[in-house]
Design an enzyme around this catalytic site. Structure first.
Site, PDB file in Angstrom:
ATOM      1  N   ASP A 110     -17.277   5.881  27.027  1.00 15.39           N
ATOM      2  CA  ASP A 110     -16.299   5.026  27.699  1.00 15.39           C
ATOM      3  C   ASP A 110     -14.903   5.322  27.165  1.00 15.39           C
ATOM      4  OD1 ASP A 110     -18.457   3.002  28.792  1.00 15.39           O
ATOM      5  OD2 ASP A 110     -18.840   3.197  26.644  1.00 15.39           O
ATOM      6  N   HIS A 114     -26.656   6.958  26.242  1.00 17.04           N
ATOM      7  CA  HIS A 114     -25.682   5.915  26.564  1.00 17.04           C
ATOM      8  C   HIS A 114     -24.835   5.570  25.342  1.00 17.04           C
ATOM      9  CE1 HIS A 114     -24.840   1.472  27.368  1.00 17.04           C
ATOM     10  NE2 HIS A 114     -24.226   2.099  28.356  1.00 17.04           N
ATOM     11  N   GLU A 147     -16.872   7.339  31.473  1.00 18.71           N
ATOM     12  CA  GLU A 147     -16.647   6.110  32.232  1.00 18.71           C
ATOM     13  C   GLU A 147     -15.223   5.612  32.010  1.00 18.71           C
ATOM     14  OE1 GLU A 147     -17.974   1.428  32.574  1.00 18.71           O
ATOM     15  OE2 GLU A 147     -19.374   2.833  31.650  1.00 18.71           O
ATOM     16  N   HIS A 172     -15.844   1.123  24.118  1.00 17.09           N
ATOM     17  CA  HIS A 172     -16.387   0.394  25.259  1.00 17.09           C
ATOM     18  C   HIS A 172     -15.637  -0.896  25.578  1.00 17.09           C
ATOM     19  CE1 HIS A 172     -19.057  -2.492  27.317  1.00 17.09           C
ATOM     20  NE2 HIS A 172     -19.428  -1.436  28.008  1.00 17.09           N
ATOM     21  N   GLU A 177     -23.109   9.843  27.781  1.00 16.83           N
ATOM     22  CA  GLU A 177     -22.209   8.905  28.450  1.00 16.83           C
ATOM     23  C   GLU A 177     -21.292   8.284  27.420  1.00 16.83           C
ATOM     24  OE1 GLU A 177     -20.919   4.866  29.847  1.00 16.83           O
ATOM     25  OE2 GLU A 177     -22.135   5.412  28.109  1.00 16.83           O
TER      26      GLU A 177
END
Length: 236
Positions: A35, A6, A100, A48, A33
């Site tokens: 962002d 993450h 994301e 993020h 993962e």
């Protein structure tokens, strides 16, 4: 059960930095993962928060900054990477990248199109999963990259009807907060052919809850620890 790092190996290294991604890869993660937001000059960056305050100690929005004016992280050690830089690094490596789209607070016109273009440019179409809390962003991604799998993110506010929503719009993945994960929830999605990956799993109790529920994957800040717990559980 797949283990996704993450924001990279964010439990030990600065989140969403190339160092965190490199360390996650060295740890043998199944996926990374990250962002994405977009700067005022249209650069897709890996970050993020909508503002730079927490990570860079600068009280400005990412959307209002030119890429070359972005500061280092607060420790003065890391540049904010572009998605292009990351994909260039990831293109010859064997793992999945979950991108994301951060569009629930700020709408970035054209960001989905640029993300789709970059994925095609670096020929990572078979190694990328797109997720977002905003279903409209997922539908826009389908317009620009119809072959990419899509994951709908939800937080702690329950899941009534989300299995129907994902099925209706053809979202291949559902990404719920670990707090709402139950065997019944996972089964309702699996019954519709939808995979379930949960976040953010950072201790043994959460791991065992996710495992018992039958999820397909977890997102964690500490991939090596989760791998060790998974190995221990497999031999118990």
């Amino acid at each position: 059960m797949l283990i996704f790092s993450h924001r990279g190996y964010s439990g030990s290294y600065a989140e969403n930095t190339m160092l965190a991604f490199e360390k996650a890869y060295e740890a043998g993660t199944d996926g990374i993962e990250l962002d994405v937001q977009m700067t005022s000059d249209g650069t897709v960056v890996i970050f993020h928060d909508e503002t730079l305050k927490r990570v860079c100690n600068l009280d400005k929005y990412v959307k209002d900054m030119h890429y070359e004016d972005l500061p280092l992280t607060a420790d003065g050690l890391h540049h904010i990477p572009t998605l292009s830089q990351y994909l260039e690094w990831a293109r010859d490596k064997d793992f999945t990248t979950n991108i994301e789209i951060k569009s629930s607070v700020i709408f970035y016109p054209g960001m989905e199109e640029k993300v789709g273009y970059l994925i095609r440019k670096y020929r990572l179409d078979e190694q990328v999963l797109i997720s977002s809390f905003n279903p409209l962003s997922l539908l826009r991604m389908r317009d620009y990259a119809p072959h990419l799998p899509l994951g709908f993110l939800v937080g702690e506010y329950g899941m009534s009807g989300f299995d129907h929503l994902c099925s209706t719009y053809g979202f291949e993945y559902f990404h719920p907060d670990i707090s709402i994960v139950t065997p019944e929830l996972v089964e309702s999605f699996h019954h519709r052919g939808i995979h379930v990956n949960t976040y953010t799993v950072n201790n043994e109790k959460e791991f065992l809850k996710a495992q018992k529920a039958g999820v397909d994957g977890i997102f964690t800040n500490i991939p090596e620890t989760m791998k060790a717990i998974a190995d221990q559980a497999a031999t118990a």
